[in-house]
Write a protein that holds these residues in place. Structure first.
Motif, short mmCIF file in Angstrom:
data_model
loop_
_atom_site.label_atom_id
_atom_site.label_comp_id
_atom_site.label_asym_id
_atom_site.label_seq_id
_atom_site.Cartn_x
_atom_site.Cartn_y
_atom_site.Cartn_z
N ALA A 3 0.89 -1.05 0.12
CA ALA A 3 0.14 0.02 0.05
C ALA A 3 0.81 1.33 -0.09
CB ALA A 3 -0.92 0.04 1.11
N ALA A 15 -5.11 3.02 7.07
CA ALA A 15 -4.88 1.86 8.28
C ALA A 15 -3.75 2.54 8.90
CB ALA A 15 -4.31 0.60 7.72
N LYS A 23 -1.22 2.18 11.78
CA LYS A 23 -0.44 0.85 12.60
C LYS A 23 0.74 1.25 13.56
CE LYS A 23 -1.37 -1.83 8.37
NZ LYS A 23 -0.72 -2.86 7.74
N VAL A 46 -3.63 -2.17 15.04
CA VAL A 46 -3.89 -1.70 13.66
C VAL A 46 -5.42 -1.00 13.93
CG1 VAL A 46 -4.43 -2.06 10.95
CG2 VAL A 46 -2.51 -3.19 12.46
N LEU A 63 -8.38 1.12 11.53
CA LEU A 63 -8.86 1.33 10.16
C LEU A 63 -9.51 2.39 10.16
CD1 LEU A 63 -9.44 -2.38 8.83
CD2 LEU A 63 -7.37 -0.90 8.94
N GLN A 106 -1.12 3.56 6.21
CA GLN A 106 -1.25 3.03 4.80
C GLN A 106 -2.45 3.24 4.20
OE1 GLN A 106 -1.12 -1.39 5.09
NE2 GLN A 106 1.02 -1.39 4.69
N GLU A 107 -2.46 3.65 2.92
CA GLU A 107 -3.84 3.85 2.25
C GLU A 107 -4.48 2.64 2.64
OE1 GLU A 107 -4.02 3.44 -2.15
OE2 GLU A 107 -1.95 2.35 -1.78
N LEU A 108 -5.96 2.76 2.85
CA LEU A 108 -6.87 1.86 2.83
C LEU A 108 -7.11 1.07 1.79
CD1 LEU A 108 -8.71 0.88 5.50
CD2 LEU A 108 -10.38 1.83 4.32
N LEU A 109 -6.64 -0.13 1.71
CA LEU A 109 -6.91 -1.05 0.51
C LEU A 109 -8.45 -1.73 0.57
CD1 LEU A 109 -3.48 -2.55 -0.04
CD2 LEU A 109 -4.36 -0.62 -1.33
N GLU A 152 -8.81 -10.48 1.18
CA GLU A 152 -7.54 -10.66 2.09
C GLU A 152 -7.35 -12.18 2.07
OE1 GLU A 152 -7.84 -8.38 5.74
OE2 GLU A 152 -5.81 -9.42 6.24
N LYS A 170 -10.77 -12.56 10.53
CA LYS A 170 -10.31 -12.02 11.89
C LYS A 170 -11.25 -11.39 12.82
CE LYS A 170 -5.36 -11.38 10.09
NZ LYS A 170 -4.38 -10.57 9.50
N ASN A 173 -11.65 -7.05 15.74
CA ASN A 173 -10.40 -8.00 15.35
C ASN A 173 -10.25 -9.04 16.60
OD1 ASN A 173 -9.49 -8.13 12.79
ND2 ASN A 173 -8.55 -6.00 12.96
N MET A 188 -3.61 -8.45 0.23
CA MET A 188 -4.94 -7.80 -0.22
C MET A 188 -4.97 -7.97 -1.78
SD MET A 188 -7.69 -6.61 1.09
CE MET A 188 -7.60 -5.50 2.41
N LEU A 199 0.16 -6.30 3.00
CA LEU A 199 -0.52 -5.41 3.97
C LEU A 199 0.61 -5.29 5.22
CD1 LEU A 199 -4.42 -6.37 4.38
CD2 LEU A 199 -3.26 -4.33 3.16
N GLU A 200 1.27 -6.49 5.43
CA GLU A 200 2.07 -6.91 6.46
C GLU A 200 2.89 -8.16 6.22
OE1 GLU A 200 0.55 -7.87 10.33
OE2 GLU A 200 -0.64 -9.53 9.59
P1 AMP Z 1 -1.89 -6.11 10.04
O1 AMP Z 1 -1.80 -6.56 11.48
O2 AMP Z 1 -1.25 -4.99 9.38
O3 AMP Z 1 -2.22 -7.37 9.02
O4 AMP Z 1 -3.50 -5.40 10.17
C1 AMP Z 1 -4.62 -6.17 10.86
C2 AMP Z 1 -5.89 -6.28 9.57
O5 AMP Z 1 -6.19 -4.93 9.25
C3 AMP Z 1 -5.54 -6.81 8.47
O6 AMP Z 1 -5.85 -8.17 8.56
C4 AMP Z 1 -6.47 -6.34 7.35
O7 AMP Z 1 -7.67 -6.81 7.58
C5 AMP Z 1 -6.59 -4.91 7.78
N1 AMP Z 1 -5.50 -3.93 7.20
C6 AMP Z 1 -4.26 -3.62 7.84
N2 AMP Z 1 -4.04 -2.89 6.73
C7 AMP Z 1 -4.96 -2.69 5.82
C8 AMP Z 1 -4.90 -1.55 4.85
N3 AMP Z 1 -3.77 -0.90 4.32
N4 AMP Z 1 -6.12 -1.50 4.06
C9 AMP Z 1 -7.23 -2.29 4.39
N5 AMP Z 1 -7.09 -3.16 5.29
C10 AMP Z 1 -5.94 -3.42 6.08
#
Ligand code: AMP
Ligand code: GLY
Length: 428
Positions: free
Chosen positions: A125, A148, A150, A160, A162, A192-195, A199, A221, A231, A280, A289-290
């Motif tokens: 992202a 997002a 983080k 995280v 959103l 990060q931009e919201l994608l 997933e 999740k 979450n 994503m 995303l991570e």
């Molecule tokens: P992460 O721990 O970074 O995976 O973030 C936890 C959850 O947040 C992910 O499983 C995604 O569902 C959501 N998420 C994280 N980053 C983004 C993003 N840039 N855009 C949309 N959803 C995100």
């Protein structure tokens, strides 16, 4: 070989269960383990001992591995990796599977990962990293608040937030950077931009030079059906997913793993273990995303029920750098894991509630109930955590695997049991 497995969740039960099938294993311990792990047996009939040492108690884990002369230690959770358990064991001449502290930064620091992805051209992202709240707010504004936010460090999976508006983004930034909701883990943030998209989870086993990609899996999740609610660590998984066919998966693997391996080589990162990118699938292609630097939970439960190789041979090759000699073989059947959690999870919940029906569920065909938060109280197995069980079943297709997993769930009862009825529905 004598094996020590570190951890106590459903992932570790699946690791122990699969490793116990290896003809190379002569003895196995799990620290601290759970009630289900303590019921497992090696192929020889030898029981597996759970020993009450916490997964973050590095000095005692080291002393235990030395005393028992463990030939290989397998690390399940992220925290001991981030604390440097691999470095510590290696300094004392012990063989251990998992990334060292430097390599574990892919999970322990989101700032590190984001910078790495940008430097080495891994699709991700659009993002910025900040320690200053005003600059962070300005960046969020440039994304119209769709972002997002983080926390950099490990925050028990809660770091995280959103956001879909500027006011939400401002609140998230304040919570992490100003109010320090995650303490020092939130001294820096990634925005990060919201994608939007689907997933999925990817896993690859690495030996420092080679990365072997697993089939796809999808986690669920959120606590409630239809991806509503808070979450969680993950309420259910299935594998494979229909979202990428084999050639698309291989292409995604190359787009991510080739630059990732090249970056690791350039940065002197010697990664032995599982690299687990959360992806994503966006209209503009797959984006990371991570990264996690360990097996997913509950992804492990569906992966290891499908894996046909001797897991010990693969982990051993991952340590010694000989993975290129192996081909991973996957059962073409589908696997579905439904997590049964304590009422109230991921908020507060009761412990010590009696669980019934485990034997009946485990007696069903192609079914394995992995324990997560369970303990023994006299003759009774009781709840001892938020996620309690990972009820896992295989079927010739996803629909039959899903039906089998829910048939097993029907057999199991404990007061307040909470589970999603829609695991794998997105794929059907
Ligand atoms: P992460 O721990 O970074 O995976 O973030 C936890 C959850 O947040 C992910 O499983 C995604 O569902 C959501 N998420 C994280 N980053 C983004 C993003 N840039 N855009 C949309 N959803 C995100
Ligand atoms: N299944 C999500 C995780 O292990 O992080």
């Amino acid at each position: 070989m004598k094996i020590l497995v570190i951890g106590s969740g459903g992932r570790e039960h699946a690791l122990v269960w699969k490793l116990a099938q290896s003809r190379h294993v002569t003895q196995m311990w799990c620290t601290p383990g759970n009630a289900g792990i303590s019921e497992e047996r090696l192929a020889s009939g030898e029981p597996i001992s759970c020993v009450n040492i916490g997964a973050e108690d590095l000095p005692r884990l080291l002393a235990f591995a030395q005393e028992k002369k463990a030939d290989l230690t397998v690390v399940g959770p992220d925290n001991p990796l981030a604390l440097g358990i691999v470095d510590l064991f290696q300094q004392h001449g012990l063989r251990i599977w998992g990334p060292n502290r430097k390599a574990a930064q892919f999970e322990s620091s989101k700032v590190f990962s984001q910078n790495f992805m940008e430097k080495y051209g891994i699709p991700t992202a659009r993002a910025g990293t900040f320690s200053d709240a005003a600059k962070a707010r300005a960046f969020a504004a440039s994304l119209n608040g769709y972002c997002a936010v983080k926390a950099d460090g490990l925050a028990l999976g809660k770091g995280v937030l959103l956001s879909r508006s500027q006011s939400e983004a401002d609140r998230a930034i304040d919570e992490i950077l100003v109010s320090k909701a995650f303490g020092s883990a939130g001294a820096n943030i990634v925005i990060q931009e919201l994608l939007e998209g689907t997933e999925i989870s990817l896993h690859a086993l690495c030996d420092g030079k080679t990365a072997k990609l697993f089939p796809t899996a999808q986690d669920h999740k959120r606590a409630l059906e239809g991806d509503q609610g808070l979450n969680t660590g993950g309420m259910g998984t299935y594998s494979p997913t229909p979202f990428l066919n084999e050639s698309q998966l291989a292409a995604v693997g190359r787009a991510i793993l080739d630059p990732w391996l090249a970056g690791c080589a350039a940065e002197g990162i010697d990664f032995h273990g599982i690299i687990y990118p959360g992806i994503m699938l966006t209209p503009a292609g797959p984006k990371v995303l991570e990264f996690n630097a360990r097996f997913g939970d509950p992804e492990t439960q569906v992966y290891l029920t499908r894996l046909e190789n001797d897991l010990l041979e693969l982990l051993d090759a991952s340590v010694s750098g000989t993975l290129h000699k192996f081909e991973m073989k996957w059962n073409p059947m589908s696997s579905v894991c439904v997590v049964m959690a304590s009422g109230g999870y991921p908020g507060s919940y009761a412990k010590g509630t009696a669980i019934s029906g485990l034997e009946a569920a485990n007696g069903l065909p192609h079914t394995k109930v992995f324990h997560a938060g369970t303990a023994r109280s006299g003759k009774q197995i009781v709840t001892n955590g938020g996620r309690v069980l990972g009820v896992t079943a295989m079927g010739t297709d996803l629909k039959s695997a899903q039906a089998a997993a829910y048939a097993a769930v029907e057999q199991i009862h404990f007061e307040g049991a909470q589970f999603r009825r829609d695991i794998a529905r997105k794929a059907l």
